[in-house]
Design an enzyme around this catalytic site. Structure first.
Site, PDB file in Angstrom:
ATOM      1  N   ASP A 138       0.844  -1.201   0.000  1.00 17.19           N
ATOM      2  CA  ASP A 138       0.000   0.000   0.000  1.00 17.19           C
ATOM      3  C   ASP A 138       0.876   1.247   0.000  1.00 17.19           C
ATOM      4  OD1 ASP A 138      -2.966   1.056   0.796  1.00 17.19           O
ATOM      5  OD2 ASP A 138      -1.429   2.265   1.802  1.00 17.19           O
ATOM      6  N   TYR A 190       3.158   9.755  -0.662  1.00 15.83           N
ATOM      7  CA  TYR A 190       4.222   9.190   0.187  1.00 15.83           C
ATOM      8  C   TYR A 190       5.608   9.371  -0.460  1.00 15.83           C
ATOM      9  CZ  TYR A 190       0.321   6.562   2.381  1.00 15.83           C
ATOM     10  OH  TYR A 190      -0.850   6.181   2.986  1.00 15.83           O
ATOM     11  N   LYS A 196      -2.686   5.757  -4.223  1.00 16.53           N
ATOM     12  CA  LYS A 196      -3.776   6.711  -3.965  1.00 16.53           C
ATOM     13  C   LYS A 196      -3.487   8.020  -4.682  1.00 16.53           C
ATOM     14  CE  LYS A 196      -3.661   4.789   0.675  1.00 16.53           C
ATOM     15  NZ  LYS A 196      -2.232   4.561   0.923  1.00 16.53           N
ATOM     16  N   HIS A 204      -7.457   9.710  -2.198  1.00 17.55           N
ATOM     17  CA  HIS A 204      -6.850   9.721  -0.864  1.00 17.55           C
ATOM     18  C   HIS A 204      -7.668  10.485   0.191  1.00 17.55           C
ATOM     19  CE1 HIS A 204      -2.566   9.283   0.954  1.00 17.55           C
ATOM     20  NE2 HIS A 204      -3.473   9.157   1.895  1.00 17.55           N
TER      21      HIS A 204
END
Ligand code: NAP
Length: 295
Positions: free
Chosen positions: A43, A48, A73, A106
């Site tokens: 994930d 990120y 996401k 997200h």
């Protein structure tokens, strides 16, 4: 590994490895460790900044692509139809894949309807095997599930013993969205690993409190994606399929619910403003980088 079947028939592992706050430097090694241990769901997210490292690890592992379940996401900066479409293509390039198993929106802020239309199209073209949402609390979830052509298949929200999401669970089940827990340990906040009730259950099963928490999620039918940068803990978190909590133990854990986020509430307008300011800040940084390149 246990799998659940999403509303569109796609099979999803019930336990995965999350890479939020795993630095670029460590991410490739961490994902390779996780894959060696047996994790097959990874994930990540555009926000990120480690999709590229996840992709590198997957290629290096030599494991066939169809054995992975890759989730990413779309960040709110990339919402709106055109931007979202472009951003998913970029995510695929970074992840070194020509399809993504699950793509989520997200956050429930900004032009998420435009973005959702893009995800619907990418889903129909086969580039995304499943599509979903994240941090959509019941009101937003019912909204998008009701007014979209394709109902999201997954909703990834904060769930842990201190925030059990009893109401959200009922609503997501009603609309056939699979719940996935982010921060399944609440990132360890509120002394969660030290709770005497959990320690007692852990002792009885000769397990750790982390394992008891993950087992509790799984027995509620919730997908989990714990994060650790330590291989030993990754192993511990993966080793949760050969024991079962009793009804009484499940009820004891149910009493730990405070119905309180360990982080912040998506209902809070100040939090919505915080997301807006984050985008403004990122755009400023991007402009500065562009300017520097032009010098
Ligand atoms: N959709 C969203 O908005 C959203 C938000 C947050 C997270 N997520 C996803 O959910 C994943 C998990 O959430 P999270 O990383 O925030 O929190 P988490 O998994 O609840 O907790 C991670 C923390 O627990 C520690 N830990 C892990 N296993 C442990 C064990 N067996 N014993 C003791 N400590 C342990 C880790 O430390 P070490 O790393 O030092 O071992 C880390 O500090 C993320 O990686 C991300 O993929 C999504």
């Amino acid at each position: 590994m246990k799998y659940i079947t999403l509303s569109n028939g796609v099979k999803m592992p019930m336990l995965g490895y999350g890479v939020y706050q795993v630095t670029k430097d460590e991410c490739e090694r961490c994902v390779l460790d996780a894959l060696n241990i047996g994790y097959r769901l990874i994930d990540t997210a555009q926000s990120y900044f480690n999709e590229e490292e996840v992709g590198n690890a997957i290629v290096k592992s030599g494991i066939p692509r169809d054995e992975f379940f890759l989730t990413s996401k779309v960040w709110i900066d990339h919402y709106g139809y055109e931007e979202c479409k472009k951003s998913v293509e970029i995510s695929m390039q970074k992840l070194k894949t020509d399809y993504i198993d699950l793509m989520l929106l997200h956050q429930p802020f900004g032009d998420y309807y435009g973005a959702w239309r893009a995800l619907e199209e990418l889903y129909e073209s086969g580039k995304l095997r499943a599509i979903g949402i994240s941090n959509f609390y019941p009101d937003r979830m019912v909204d998008i599930a009701s007014f979209s052509r394709i109902c999201p298949m997954v909703n990834q929200i904060e769930i842990h013993p201190h925030l059990q999401q009893i109401e959200a669970k009922k609503w997501n089940e009603k609309y056939k969205l699979q719940l996935e827990a982010w921060a399944p340990f609440g990132e360890g906040r509120g002394g969660i690993f030290e709770l005497p009730e959990l320690k007692k259950i852990a002792e009885k099963h000769n397990r750790t409190t982390a394992q008891i928490i993950l087992r509790w999620h799984l027995q509620r039918g919730i997908v989990v994606i714990p994060k650790s940068t330590h291989a030993e803990r990754m192993k511990e978190n993966f080793d949760v399929f050969d024991f079962e909590l009793t009804k009484e133990e499940m009820s004891t854990i149910a009493l730990l619910d405070k119905d309180e986020s360990a982080f912040f509430s998506h209902y809070d307008p100040k939090i919505a403003e915080w997301f807006v300011s984050m985008i403004a800040e990122r755009r400023k940084q991007q402009d500065c980088t562009k300017e520097k390149k032009n010098w």
